[in-house]
Motif scaffolding. Structure first.
Motif, PDB file in Angstrom:
ATOM      1  N   GLY A   1       0.850  -1.188   0.000  1.00 14.25           N
ATOM      2  CA  GLY A   1       0.000   0.000   0.000  1.00 14.25           C
ATOM      3  C   GLY A   1       0.882   1.233   0.000  1.00 14.25           C
ATOM      4  N   LEU A   2       0.579   2.185   0.862  1.00 14.76           N
ATOM      5  CA  LEU A   2       1.444   3.356   0.996  1.00 14.76           C
ATOM      6  C   LEU A   2       2.763   2.931   1.631  1.00 14.76           C
ATOM      7  N   LEU A   3       3.864   3.237   0.940  1.00 16.01           N
ATOM      8  CA  LEU A   3       5.193   2.870   1.430  1.00 16.01           C
ATOM      9  C   LEU A   3       5.947   4.152   1.780  1.00 16.01           C
ATOM     10  N   PRO A   4       5.967   4.516   3.074  1.00 15.71           N
ATOM     11  CA  PRO A   4       6.575   5.798   3.453  1.00 15.71           C
ATOM     12  C   PRO A   4       8.041   5.946   3.025  1.00 15.71           C
ATOM     13  N   GLN A   5       8.782   4.842   2.926  1.00 19.58           N
ATOM     14  CA  GLN A   5      10.182   4.943   2.497  1.00 19.58           C
ATOM     15  C   GLN A   5      10.284   5.313   1.017  1.00 19.58           C
ATOM     16  N   SER A   6       9.183   5.184   0.286  1.00 16.84           N
ATOM     17  CA  SER A   6       9.167   5.521  -1.140  1.00 16.84           C
ATOM     18  C   SER A   6       8.405   6.814  -1.413  1.00 16.84           C
ATOM     19  N   VAL A   7       8.253   7.637  -0.374  1.00 16.96           N
ATOM     20  CA  VAL A   7       7.420   8.839  -0.510  1.00 16.96           C
ATOM     21  C   VAL A   7       7.912   9.756  -1.635  1.00 16.96           C
ATOM     22  N   ASN A   8       9.218   9.799  -1.841  1.00 17.06           N
ATOM     23  CA  ASN A   8       9.746  10.683  -2.889  1.00 17.06           C
ATOM     24  C   ASN A   8       9.488  10.150  -4.289  1.00 17.06           C
ATOM     25  N   LEU A   9       9.304   8.847  -4.376  1.00 11.36           N
ATOM     26  CA  LEU A   9       9.003   8.208  -5.657  1.00 11.36           C
ATOM     27  C   LEU A   9       7.533   8.407  -6.005  1.00 11.36           C
ATOM     28  N   VAL A  10       6.698   8.295  -4.975  1.00 13.33           N
ATOM     29  CA  VAL A  10       5.244   8.347  -5.163  1.00 13.33           C
ATOM     30  C   VAL A  10       4.750   9.795  -5.220  1.00 13.33           C
ATOM     31  N   GLY A  11       5.508  10.699  -4.585  1.00  6.37           N
ATOM     32  CA  GLY A  11       5.113  12.103  -4.620  1.00  6.37           C
ATOM     33  C   GLY A  11       4.149  12.495  -3.524  1.00  6.37           C
ATOM     34  N   GLY A  12       4.228  11.861  -2.372  1.00  8.04           N
ATOM     35  CA  GLY A  12       3.397  12.278  -1.236  1.00  8.04           C
ATOM     36  C   GLY A  12       2.756  11.109  -0.534  1.00  8.04           C
ATOM     37  N   TYR A  13       2.137  11.411   0.610  1.00  3.60           N
ATOM     38  CA  TYR A  13       1.453  10.383   1.397  1.00  3.60           C
ATOM     39  C   TYR A  13       0.002  10.331   0.923  1.00  3.60           C
ATOM     40  N   ARG A  14      -0.308   9.416   0.041  1.00  2.67           N
ATOM     41  CA  ARG A  14      -1.660   9.367  -0.508  1.00  2.67           C
ATOM     42  C   ARG A  14      -2.172   7.927  -0.589  1.00  2.67           C
ATOM     43  N   VAL A  15      -3.478   7.820  -0.695  1.00  2.00           N
ATOM     44  CA  VAL A  15      -4.123   6.504  -0.743  1.00  2.00           C
ATOM     45  C   VAL A  15      -3.659   5.741  -1.981  1.00  2.00           C
ATOM     46  N   GLN A  16      -3.364   4.470  -1.779  1.00  2.00           N
ATOM     47  CA  GLN A  16      -2.867   3.609  -2.852  1.00  2.00           C
ATOM     48  C   GLN A  16      -3.920   2.557  -3.229  1.00  2.00           C
ATOM     49  N   GLY A  17      -3.788   2.028  -4.446  1.00  3.03           N
ATOM     50  CA  GLY A  17      -4.650   0.915  -4.850  1.00  3.03           C
ATOM     51  C   GLY A  17      -6.076   1.319  -5.183  1.00  3.03           C
ATOM     52  N   ARG A  18      -6.249   2.544  -5.652  1.00  3.35           N
ATOM     53  CA  ARG A  18      -7.604   3.007  -5.983  1.00  3.35           C
ATOM     54  C   ARG A  18      -8.085   2.424  -7.312  1.00  3.35           C
ATOM     55  N   SER A  19      -7.183   2.288  -8.275  1.00  2.00           N
ATOM     56  CA  SER A  19      -7.608   1.744  -9.573  1.00  2.00           C
ATOM     57  C   SER A  19      -7.594   0.222  -9.528  1.00  2.00           C
ATOM     58  N   ALA A  20      -8.386  -0.390 -10.400  1.00  5.56           N
ATOM     59  CA  ALA A  20      -8.468  -1.850 -10.450  1.00  5.56           C
ATOM     60  C   ALA A  20      -7.097  -2.450 -10.748  1.00  5.56           C
ATOM     61  N   GLU A  21      -6.343  -1.761 -11.601  1.00 10.77           N
ATOM     62  CA  GLU A  21      -5.018  -2.252 -11.991  1.00 10.77           C
ATOM     63  C   GLU A  21      -4.060  -2.241 -10.796  1.00 10.77           C
ATOM     64  N   GLN A  22      -4.074  -1.119 -10.050  1.00 16.67           N
ATOM     65  CA  GLN A  22      -3.224  -0.995  -8.851  1.00 16.67           C
ATOM     66  C   GLN A  22      -3.603  -2.031  -7.794  1.00 16.67           C
ATOM     67  N   ALA A  23      -4.911  -2.212  -7.630  1.00 10.76           N
ATOM     68  CA  ALA A  23      -5.394  -3.173  -6.633  1.00 10.76           C
ATOM     69  C   ALA A  23      -4.944  -4.578  -6.985  1.00 10.76           C
ATOM     70  N   HIS A  24      -5.042  -4.899  -8.274  1.00  6.09           N
ATOM     71  CA  HIS A  24      -4.639  -6.211  -8.763  1.00  6.09           C
ATOM     72  C   HIS A  24      -3.145  -6.438  -8.516  1.00  6.09           C
ATOM     73  N   GLU A  25      -2.351  -5.417  -8.795  1.00  3.80           N
ATOM     74  CA  GLU A  25      -0.908  -5.521  -8.608  1.00  3.80           C
ATOM     75  C   GLU A  25      -0.568  -5.708  -7.121  1.00  3.80           C
ATOM     76  N   MET A  26      -1.320  -5.012  -6.259  1.00  4.33           N
ATOM     77  CA  MET A  26      -1.065  -5.135  -4.819  1.00  4.33           C
ATOM     78  C   MET A  26      -1.409  -6.535  -4.312  1.00  4.33           C
TER      79      MET A  26
END
Ligand code: KIV
Ligand code: NA
Length: 264
Positions: free
Chosen positions: A138-163
């Motif tokens: 889900g949200l990986l705080p150590q990757s905050v600079n890669l993701v661009g902030g602390y935000r909800v993850q896995g909202r799209s079907a594709e992201q959810a599937h990958e998770m």
């Protein structure tokens, strides 16, 4: 309560009993949480924020994690102590093994690392050497600079599937527990149903196998705005800190926390 092991947690999942997890960074709060029935004390690298006042977990070193792990373990009677592998201490299986061994020697019963399927070889190496691993998706705080902030993850079907695929890969590699951070409640539920290992949510809805919060968040002493997924259990509690932690454990066990307003 007797000593909590990963087997105990597995049994609780099977029995449908919710698991209460709380971060701890020192012996005093470890004693308070342990005696309130918190099953897992997580020595989180969130200590970068709550102990050190930094704006992310990235500056936290292995030496600092070792120090706090030793402190927490000294206060833990029955709870399982899980320590975070901090940023850049597990870039490959060999480095991960060395870092994890240091945390285990400091008193951790298991280590946690952030990431998906790409960590399968690392998880396998640790498990083969007697080091239980907790994953973190889900949200990986150590990757905050890669993701661009602390935000909800896995909202799209594709992201959810990958998770889901990542979570399966971690379990397959030998992970014995999984933290899932900041995902829609529906995905938290799906992950918990799909996996055999206990899934502990933070901002992942009410239907995970357990919940985790940062201690300072649930005591309402985090500087600035409290995260949406947290609740202040100290406010109005006549029994102070000990009462707040007991109330948290009770609310996790009876399913009243998290409520809809804490979910995505
Ligand atoms: O560091 C931490 O406190 C954590 C929890 C938020 C899961 O990893
Ligand atoms: Na962490």
């Amino acid at each position: 309560m007797s000593k909590i092991t990963l087997k105990t947690l597995q049994d609780k999942k099977q029995a449908g009993e919710k698991i209460a997890v709380l971060t701890a960074y020192d012996a005093s709060f470890a004693v308070a949480a342990d005696s309130a029935g918190v099953e897992v004390l997580l020595v989180g690298d969130s200590l970068g924020m709550v102990m050190q006042g930094r704006d992310s977990t990235l500056p936290v070193t292995l030496e600092e994690m070792i120090y706090h792990t030793r402190c927490v373990r000294a206060g833990a009677k029955e709870a399982l102590v899980v320590a975070d592998l901090p940023f850049m201490t597990y870039p490959d299986p060999a480095h991960a093994l060395e870092s994890a061994a240091a945390l285990m020697r400091a008193g951790a019963h298991a280590v946690k690392l952030e990431g998906g399927a790409w960590l399968a070889d690392t998880v396998r190496r640790l498990a083969h050497n007697g080091i239980p691993v907790c994953g973190h998706v889900g949200l990986l705080p150590q990757s905050v600079n890669l993701v661009g902030g602390y935000r909800v993850q896995g909202r799209s079907a594709e992201q959810a599937h990958e998770m889901l695929n990542s979570a399966f890969a971690l379990q397959q590699a030998g992970a014995l527990m999984l933290v899932v951070e900041c995902v829609p409640a529906t995905l938290g539920e799906e992950l918990s149903r799909a996996l055999d290992i206990p899934v502990i949510g933070i901002g992942a809805g009410p239907d995970t196998d357990g919940q985790v919060l940062v201690l300072q968040d649930m005591l309402g002493i985090t500087p600035g705005r409290a995260p949406k997924f947290s609740r202040n259990f100290l406010a109005g509690n006549p029994e102070g800190v000990q009462g707040a932690i007991s109330a948290y454990v009770g609310a996790v066990k009876d399913g009243s926390f998290p409520a809809p307003e804490h979910c995505f």
